[in-house]
Every structure is written in C-alpha cells, then in structure tokens.
Design a protein around this motif. Sequence first.
Motif, mmCIF file in Angstrom:
data_model
loop_
_atom_site.group_PDB
_atom_site.id
_atom_site.type_symbol
_atom_site.label_atom_id
_atom_site.label_comp_id
_atom_site.label_asym_id
_atom_site.label_seq_id
_atom_site.Cartn_x
_atom_site.Cartn_y
_atom_site.Cartn_z
ATOM 1 N N THR A 177 -1.024 -3.301 -2.082
ATOM 2 C CA THR A 177 -0.982 -4.729 -2.410
ATOM 3 C C THR A 177 0.096 -5.455 -1.608
ATOM 4 O O THR A 177 -0.002 -6.673 -1.427
ATOM 5 C CB THR A 177 -0.743 -4.950 -3.913
ATOM 6 O OG1 THR A 177 0.584 -4.531 -4.272
ATOM 7 C CG2 THR A 177 -1.751 -4.167 -4.745
ATOM 8 N N VAL A 178 1.111 -4.733 -1.142
ATOM 9 C CA VAL A 178 2.160 -5.399 -0.354
ATOM 10 C C VAL A 178 1.798 -5.475 1.123
ATOM 11 O O VAL A 178 2.407 -6.236 1.876
ATOM 12 C CB VAL A 178 3.536 -4.700 -0.527
ATOM 13 C CG1 VAL A 178 3.909 -4.590 -1.996
ATOM 14 C CG2 VAL A 178 3.577 -3.344 0.156
ATOM 15 N N ARG A 179 0.812 -4.680 1.557
ATOM 16 C CA ARG A 179 0.460 -4.614 2.975
ATOM 17 C C ARG A 179 0.089 -5.963 3.595
ATOM 18 O O ARG A 179 0.566 -6.299 4.685
ATOM 19 C CB ARG A 179 -0.675 -3.620 3.219
ATOM 20 C CG ARG A 179 -0.274 -2.161 3.140
ATOM 21 C CD ARG A 179 -1.470 -1.252 3.376
ATOM 22 N NE ARG A 179 -1.747 -1.042 4.787
ATOM 23 C CZ ARG A 179 -2.707 -1.646 5.468
ATOM 24 N NH1 ARG A 179 -3.517 -2.525 4.883
ATOM 25 N NH2 ARG A 179 -2.898 -1.374 6.759
ATOM 26 N N PRO A 180 -0.805 -6.760 2.948
ATOM 27 C CA PRO A 180 -1.221 -8.020 3.597
ATOM 28 C C PRO A 180 -0.063 -8.965 3.893
ATOM 29 O O PRO A 180 0.047 -9.483 5.018
ATOM 30 C CB PRO A 180 -2.210 -8.622 2.589
ATOM 31 C CG PRO A 180 -2.744 -7.449 1.836
ATOM 32 C CD PRO A 180 -1.582 -6.513 1.709
ATOM 33 N N ASP A 210 10.296 -6.178 1.301
ATOM 34 C CA ASP A 210 8.836 -6.320 1.322
ATOM 35 C C ASP A 210 8.065 -5.007 1.330
ATOM 36 O O ASP A 210 6.862 -5.006 1.077
ATOM 37 C CB ASP A 210 8.406 -7.139 2.548
ATOM 38 C CG ASP A 210 8.725 -8.617 2.397
ATOM 39 O OD1 ASP A 210 9.600 -8.944 1.579
ATOM 40 O OD2 ASP A 210 8.106 -9.430 3.102
ATOM 41 N N THR A 211 8.732 -3.888 1.639
ATOM 42 C CA THR A 211 8.010 -2.617 1.697
ATOM 43 C C THR A 211 8.063 -1.917 0.344
ATOM 44 O O THR A 211 8.841 -2.282 -0.545
ATOM 45 C CB THR A 211 8.594 -1.689 2.772
ATOM 46 O OG1 THR A 211 9.942 -1.326 2.407
ATOM 47 C CG2 THR A 211 8.604 -2.369 4.130
ATOM 48 N N ASN A 218 4.113 -11.182 7.594
ATOM 49 C CA ASN A 218 5.509 -11.402 7.955
ATOM 50 C C ASN A 218 5.864 -10.709 9.277
ATOM 51 O O ASN A 218 6.702 -11.197 10.034
ATOM 52 C CB ASN A 218 6.426 -10.907 6.842
ATOM 53 C CG ASN A 218 6.367 -11.805 5.620
ATOM 54 O OD1 ASN A 218 6.075 -12.988 5.720
ATOM 55 N ND2 ASN A 218 6.617 -11.243 4.448
ATOM 56 N N MET A 219 5.227 -9.587 9.550
ATOM 57 C CA MET A 219 5.453 -8.923 10.840
ATOM 58 C C MET A 219 4.895 -9.773 11.980
ATOM 59 O O MET A 219 5.504 -9.868 13.046
ATOM 60 C CB MET A 219 4.804 -7.541 10.839
ATOM 61 C CG MET A 219 5.464 -6.525 9.905
ATOM 62 S SD MET A 219 7.125 -6.025 10.412
ATOM 63 C CE MET A 219 6.749 -4.849 11.710
ATOM 64 N N ARG A 220 3.749 -10.372 11.749
ATOM 65 C CA ARG A 220 3.180 -11.257 12.772
ATOM 66 C C ARG A 220 4.094 -12.454 13.039
ATOM 67 O O ARG A 220 4.230 -12.899 14.183
ATOM 68 C CB ARG A 220 1.818 -11.770 12.319
ATOM 69 C CG ARG A 220 0.715 -10.739 12.312
ATOM 70 C CD ARG A 220 -0.613 -11.369 11.894
ATOM 71 N NE ARG A 220 -1.662 -10.378 11.747
ATOM 72 C CZ ARG A 220 -2.356 -9.863 12.757
ATOM 73 N NH1 ARG A 220 -2.110 -10.283 13.983
ATOM 74 N NH2 ARG A 220 -3.286 -8.946 12.548
#
Length: 237
Positions: free
Chosen positions: A50-53, A198-199, A58-60
Amino acid sequence: MTPTLNNDRALVLFSGGQDSTTCLAWALSNYSHVETIGFDYGQRHAIELTVRPDLLKNMRAFSPEWEARLGEDHMIDLSLISQLSKTAMTQDIAIEMQENGLPNTFVPGRNLMFMMVAATLAYRRGLNVLVGGMCETDFSGYPDCRDDTMKALQVTLNLGMATRLKLETPLMWIDKAQTWELAEQLGGTAMVDLIRTDTHTCYLGERGALNDWGHGCGTCPACELRARGYQQYKSRG
C-alpha cells in the motif's frame, strides 16, 4: 559528482521497503531507464504494497532526471507462494527459530521465484539488468539472499533463456548502517528522510507511530536490524 549513466535498462525488485528503495535510488543514479516490479505473495506485512504507489510517486518527484528515467511499475500476483509455505511471513504465527537454524520468517524459494519472474518480465520488456536488495552481511541468514545463490541464479537464468542478464545486488556486502549511508550518498538527507518516513520493513505489518528510524513494531528481526543500523549511521555522522 554525478556518475556517467549506463545505457543498460534495469528492472528493480521493489517491495516498498528500505533496502529495495535504496536499490531503486541506486539504479536511477546509474541507469538511463529503470522499471520496477513488486510481488503480492500473501505476505503478512502486505501494508508494504500500500505504500508503494506514493513512494514511487515521491521517487519520481525527487529530481527531473529520475522522473525521466523511471518507467513502468509492474505488480505480479504470486499468491502461490503463500499456498506452498507455512511461515511467519505468510501466516499469523509467532516468529521463532527452526531446527534447521533459520528463522521461520524464511520463505523457501521466494527470492528464487522473484528473480525467475523478474527475468521473464525483463525478457519481454527488453531489460537486461535485474537489481535486488539481497544482502548477506547484515541479515537473518536466508540462503536465497547469499551472493553464491545470486551468482548461480544468474548463470541458470541466462542458460535457460539464452540471455545476458546481469543480477546486481548493491547491498550484498554492506551492513544496515552503510545502507543508510548509501541512501545519503545517492540523495542527501532528503533521501534518508524519504526512506525513514515512507518505506515499510516491519514483518508484522505494523505502521504505527513514526520512530526515528521509521515505522514498525520495533521488536521483529526486520525492525531490529533497521533500528540498529540507523542508530549506528547517526553515531557515525
């Protein structure tokens, strides 16, 4: 200094945890095109999915260069793993050591299957590098995280698919404190903060309050490794 980008095309095994996020940052710093793959295998800590999207978003947004390099995300259903395994990672049972000397958080064949599926997707997508967060320096003793396993798997995959895939494991020989340090080298304190907040790493899937090292129960093996590594990283700074 910005490294010279490699024109190889990479696929990162990206769970949404600390190690895979650090590996994604490493890949985005080294390759001109990067895609991600995640696996839903019935894991007890499915909150990582659920945290991946938002984490990918945020990485983008971290830099225009990373935005341009980061391509498609692929989510794969591997629920077969939970049907085959009775482990503390796939069932609500206490974490304990087994007679074979491995913790019952070890999911037999998981990383082997992950890499096989990733290689199959890479073949179709025209990607020639697989990046994983396996480590045998500061880990729980899983045999499918060892360097010899990854080297043998690279040979097997290439023989079986007539490819020249490279398996990269940038965390293999560093401890958790050095993993935090690597994140800082790749993206400064902003990257450290992103990974911290966030991870998700906790085996029990507890998000809870934000600790100085991140979210989690604080007592499972994954949380203990992460917390100890963060404390060592801060003490070195």
